[in-house]
Motif scaffolding. Structure first.
Motif, PDB file in Angstrom:
ATOM      1  N   PRO A 278       0.829  -1.210   0.000  1.00  0.00           N
ATOM      2  CA  PRO A 278       0.000   0.000   0.000  1.00  0.00           C
ATOM      3  C   PRO A 278       0.863   1.260   0.000  1.00  0.00           C
ATOM      4  O   PRO A 278       1.903   1.319   0.656  1.00  0.00           O
ATOM      5  CB  PRO A 278      -0.796  -0.111   1.304  1.00  0.00           C
ATOM      6  CG  PRO A 278      -0.703  -1.555   1.710  1.00  0.00           C
ATOM      7  CD  PRO A 278       0.623  -2.022   1.212  1.00  0.00           C
TER       8      PRO A 278
ATOM      9  N   ARG B  19       1.603   1.386  -6.437  1.00  0.00           N
ATOM     10  CA  ARG B  19       0.972   0.134  -6.000  1.00  0.00           C
ATOM     11  C   ARG B  19       1.797  -1.019  -6.552  1.00  0.00           C
ATOM     12  O   ARG B  19       1.463  -1.644  -7.534  1.00  0.00           O
ATOM     13  CB  ARG B  19      -0.467   0.086  -6.499  1.00  0.00           C
ATOM     14  CG  ARG B  19      -1.353  -0.949  -5.830  1.00  0.00           C
ATOM     15  CD  ARG B  19      -1.492  -0.751  -4.327  1.00  0.00           C
ATOM     16  NE  ARG B  19      -1.660   0.634  -3.909  1.00  0.00           N
ATOM     17  CZ  ARG B  19      -2.810   1.311  -3.938  1.00  0.00           C
ATOM     18  NH1 ARG B  19      -3.911   0.738  -4.371  1.00  0.00           N
ATOM     19  NH2 ARG B  19      -2.864   2.558  -3.505  1.00  0.00           N
TER      20      ARG B  19
ATOM     21  N   ASN C 244      -6.179  -5.310  -4.634  1.00  0.00           N
ATOM     22  CA  ASN C 244      -5.978  -3.873  -4.753  1.00  0.00           C
ATOM     23  C   ASN C 244      -7.067  -3.092  -4.028  1.00  0.00           C
ATOM     24  O   ASN C 244      -6.850  -1.950  -3.624  1.00  0.00           O
ATOM     25  CB  ASN C 244      -5.921  -3.459  -6.222  1.00  0.00           C
ATOM     26  CG  ASN C 244      -5.243  -2.117  -6.409  1.00  0.00           C
ATOM     27  OD1 ASN C 244      -4.386  -1.721  -5.614  1.00  0.00           O
ATOM     28  ND2 ASN C 244      -5.637  -1.389  -7.443  1.00  0.00           N
TER      29      ASN C 244
ATOM     30  N   ALA D 214      -5.602  -2.730  -0.783  1.00  0.00           N
ATOM     31  CA  ALA D 214      -4.527  -1.738  -0.817  1.00  0.00           C
ATOM     32  C   ALA D 214      -5.075  -0.322  -0.910  1.00  0.00           C
ATOM     33  O   ALA D 214      -4.500   0.618  -0.342  1.00  0.00           O
ATOM     34  CB  ALA D 214      -3.594  -2.027  -1.989  1.00  0.00           C
ATOM     35  N   THR D 215      -6.186  -0.134  -1.617  1.00  0.00           N
ATOM     36  CA  THR D 215      -6.806   1.189  -1.709  1.00  0.00           C
ATOM     37  C   THR D 215      -7.271   1.665  -0.343  1.00  0.00           C
ATOM     38  O   THR D 215      -7.035   2.811   0.050  1.00  0.00           O
ATOM     39  CB  THR D 215      -7.990   1.156  -2.689  1.00  0.00           C
ATOM     40  OG1 THR D 215      -7.519   0.803  -3.995  1.00  0.00           O
ATOM     41  CG2 THR D 215      -8.683   2.506  -2.764  1.00  0.00           C
TER      42      THR D 215
ATOM     43  N   SER E  46      -4.436   2.539   1.824  1.00  0.00           N
ATOM     44  CA  SER E  46      -3.756   3.763   1.372  1.00  0.00           C
ATOM     45  C   SER E  46      -4.655   4.984   1.536  1.00  0.00           C
ATOM     46  O   SER E  46      -4.584   5.924   0.739  1.00  0.00           O
ATOM     47  CB  SER E  46      -3.322   3.606  -0.085  1.00  0.00           C
ATOM     48  OG  SER E  46      -2.477   2.484  -0.250  1.00  0.00           O
TER      49      SER E  46
ATOM     50  N   ALA F 208      -1.092  -5.749   1.930  1.00  0.00           N
ATOM     51  CA  ALA F 208      -2.475  -5.915   1.463  1.00  0.00           C
ATOM     52  C   ALA F 208      -2.551  -7.160   0.582  1.00  0.00           C
ATOM     53  O   ALA F 208      -1.731  -7.340  -0.329  1.00  0.00           O
ATOM     54  CB  ALA F 208      -2.927  -4.690   0.671  1.00  0.00           C
TER      55      ALA F 208
END
Length: 789
Positions: A345, A350, A518, A521-522, A525, A614
């Protein structure tokens, strides 16, 4: 002007004579083509091997059409240069690109036979021909033109060879020639040849080795040391003789070299081509090539030069991830696979650290190998209740609080959101029941941890399917917008939205495992989406960096909402559906998580993240027969009992426990206003406004308005008193009540007498009598009273 140049000019004019009837345009076009070719020849860039490496620089795979390694002149052994000059062009250092002595002799011979019998090609001319054939030719027609037996082709070749002498030094021409020429067994250029036959670099070639390679150039397909060793040896010894004649070596050197065996490797040293030899890195390798192709860097571009593609793949993280996936899902188990992508993240990038499957990458189907891009394409039957994250995020964005209480009915029946579901469902109705028994209500964070289905179907009804689907796409499921991703015609997003499917929140649609990771990860983040990136750097054959366009990162969810949602999701591994797995795996680091299981147990997932790590392990059917999945061991079965808190979560914990950066991760603090959510107190003030103005103000704030009447307490009849929510929480887009004054005052009911158990106290003074109702007041009076004037 030299005699050679003048002669070339004469014969060049003859070579252009066939175009004379077409006029000056054709001649100019031919000359322009030759000038373009000369620029390419001068540059000397040729197809080579592009290398894909991990983040440490260790090769993962090689991509090429012609196995060639371009090297500089000082990287070629001097005996190799001497050998090739002695056998192919002994006057190389004395002519200007064309050996007129040999050419005139060959022309005379050809004239006697009425056709081209001898070529008298110099190394310059051979370089021109090989370059046009192996590099510039775009199709078979151009390849034929580069090798056609005609005076026109020969004369054009001579002209370019002569011009080349004015642009490059002799050593540069010789180096370019040795980098271009084929040596058989898939080796192009002297460096590849040295490695193929002797396992050494071109700079390390000995005299007998160099003589053998120089001799093979005459016919590399025929002179194969593995099929015709005697012929190759005879040719090698012939080269040694020409080297003596040219003074490059002594007769003694030649005799000693001729006494040596060919000394070739037991078999040609080949180089794997493509991702097939990348092992468990193969899925990632394929993704790199697919990623580059979408950026305009298809395989053809990679094969036209020699690029080094240093990727983001961390070999340690990759090996940990692969062991975790294959440890929970037997690579040989029929019809079931576990995949895992690990992302780092960050708010400005990415990077993909690992990409793996429990399946081994390969073509042996009997060994259950596969090259199917299962880690980064739409796969399986869905991520299940992980999709409740999207409904919750959309609800918080509209005003719901993470700490607000939500109802948990045992069964819900909704119309206009699909049909079917639970038993005894009425026609044109979508019915859902919970798998377990829950409290009648709970805070939203607790609902995410325990995952009652009915709560989120009702929430979806209130939030709206379109906004929830949009949230899924924004956070990372970008493949849902691809045309045909659902049924070959519609995208998944369009199909779900068009049919207003209430089942979307339960996650029954195929997912891209990389994009699901992802999403994690979003959120990790702070709500910033970035394109999953597999590449750290690309350099060309000269070592210069090459830029690859990337989609810019974007803030797709308010930072405070993302952080509050991350905090809310932290309860799953403590008290929710993943708590048992976390405890058994010894996981104690703060993290956010959500489990997911599809209704028929066809697939299951676990989305988890913290500030450093993540991933969203995904287990699904990958066989030809769709069956439910069972746990311990993971397998296909008649009645499924697999849940996201089982093998999927164990894959996550097993990998994360072995990675220090994952165990060092943290979670952000939530934001109070997103924890408490919006209430009626947050509605715009409308007291005293006309009905029309009040309605406009509320609608502009995003609400639907229903009018009711009630006591005005001094506000003129027909004017707005206040706006109130209709439900326990307030969402943008909700229908709210606009209370209009009926001209009366609110009268509190008389208190109910209850005997006191306390000691007698002096009676409190009676309240003042209510002010008389003087009827409607002017708007100025109302405003003055509101502000105490």
């Amino acid at each position: 002007m030299t005699a050679a140049t003048a002669c070339v000019g004469v014969v060049m004019a003859a070579s252009l004579s066939p175009f004379a009837t077409l006029g000056g345009v054709a001649v100019a076009r031919t000359q322009a083509t030759m000038e373009s070719n000369l620029k390419d020849l001068t540059d000397g860039t040729a197809p080579g091997v592009s290398t894909i490496t991990d983040v440490t620089g260790a090769p993962i795979a090689w991509i090429y059409d012609q196995r060639r390694y371009q090297i500089n002149g000082d990287q070629i052994a001097p005996v190799m240069k001497a050998a090739i000059v002695s056998i192919e062009d002994k006057r190389f250092f004395f002519h200007d690109g064309v050996d007129w002595q040999g050419t005139l002799r060959a022309m005379a011979t050809n004239a006697l036979h009425g056709q081209v019998k001898q070529g008298a090609s110099t190394l310059d001319q051979q370089y021109v021909k090989n370059y046009l054939l192996l590099v510039d030719a775009k199709d078979k027609a151009e390849q034929a033109a580069a090798t056609e037996t005609s005076y026109a082709r020969k004369l054009r070749e001579m002209k370019m060879a002569s011009d080349l002498e004015h642009r490059l030094s002799k050593d540069e021409i010789l180096t370019r020639y040795l980098n271009i020429v084929p040596f058989g067994n898939g080796a192009f250029g002297v460096e590849a040849a040295a490695q193929t036959y002797f396992g050494v670099h071109a700079s390390e070639l000995t005299l007998p080795q160099a003589a053998m390679l120089a001799g093979m150039v005459q016919s590399s397909s025929y002179l194969d040391p593995y099929t015709r060793p005697e012929e190759v040896r005879e040719r090698r010894d012939l080269v040694l003789g020409t080297m003596v004649d040219s003074g490059a070596i002594s007769p003694t050197d030649a005799r000693e070299a001729a006494a040596e065996p060919l000394g070739i490797l037991p078999q040609p040293k080949d180089l794997p081509n493509g991702c097939i030899a990348a092992g468990n890195r193969g899925f990632f390798c394929d993704y790199v090539l697919d990623y580059l192709e979408k950026k305009g860097w298809g395989p053809d571009k990679l094969k036209k030069s020699s690029y080094t593609i240093r990727t983001t793949l961390d070999p340690h993280v990759q090996d940990v991830a692969h062991r975790a996936a294959s440890g929970q899902a037997d690579p040989n188990a029929a019809g079931v696979a576990a995949v895992m992508n690990i992302l780092a993240p960050a708010e400005d990038s990415r990077r993909i650290l690992a990409m793996t499957s429990s399946r081994e990458y390969g073509l042996n189907q009997q060994a259950n190998e596969t090259v199917l891009a299962m880690t980064s394409n739409l796969m399986g039957s869905g991520a299940g209740s992980v999709f409740k994250i999207f409904t919750a995020a959309a609800a918080i964005e509209k005003g719901m609080g993470m700490n607000q209480s939500v109802a948990v009915p045992a069964r819900v029946e909704v119309r206009g959101m699909g049909a079917g579901g639970a038993k005894n469902c009425p026609p044109e109705t979508y019915c859902v029941e919970n798998a377990g028994v829950y409290k009648q209500s709970m805070p939203l964070y607790e609902a995410l941890a325990h995952s009652p289905n009915t709560t989120f179907v009702k929430m979806l009804e209130q939030v709206g399917v379109p906004d929830t689907v949009d949230m899924a796409v924004r956070l990372g499921l970008r493949d849902y917008t691809l045309p045909g991703s659902y049924n070959g015609t519609d995208s998944i997003a369009d199909y779900v939205t068009k049919n207003n499917l209430g089942s979307f929140t339960l996650g029954p649609t195929a997912v891209n495992p990389l994009q699901l990771s992802n999403v994690a990860a979003t959120l990790a983040s702070h709500g910033v989406w970035c394109e999953p990136n597999p590449i750290d750097e690309i350099t060309d054959a000269t070592g210069a960096a090459v830029e690859i366009p990337q989609e810019p990162c974007e803030q797709v969810l308010d930072r405070g909402i993302a952080d509050t949602l991350a905090q809310g999701l932290s309860h799953d591994t403590v008290e929710g559906t993943a708590a048992d797995s976390a405890k058994k795996m010894g996981w104690t680091t703060p993290m956010s998580a959500k489990t997911g299981t599809t209704e028929a147990h066809f697939s299951a997932s676990f989305l988890g993240f913290n500030s450093r790590f993540a991933a969203a392990p995904y287990v699904f059917n990958d066989g030809t027969v769709l069956k439910p999945l069972c746990t311990s061991p993971l397998r296909q079965c008649a009645d499924g009992d697999l849940y996201g808190g089982m093998e999927p979560s164990r894959v996550w914990f097993s990998a994360a426990k072995q990675l220090e950066f994952a165990t060092d991760g943290e979670l952000p603090e939530g934001v109070e206003r997103y924890e408490t959510g919006a209430t009626a107190d947050d509605l715009p003030r409308v007291d005293g406004l006309s009905e029309s103005d009040a309605r406009t103000r509320l609608e502009q704030a995003g609400y639907k308005v229903t009018t009711i009447t009630g006591p005005g307490n001094g506000i003129p009849k027909g004017r707005a008193v206040r706006a109130t929510a209709q439900g326990p929480y307030l969402l943008t887009g909700d229908e709210i009540n606009l209370v209009l004054s009926d001209g009366t005052r609110y009268v509190a009911p008389p208190p109910v007498y209850q005997p006191s158990t306390e000691p007698d106290l002096p009676a409190a003074p009676p309240p003042p009598p209510p002010a008389p109702d003087d009827g409607p007041r002017s708007l100025g009076d109302v405003i003055n009273s509101l502000f105490g004037l």
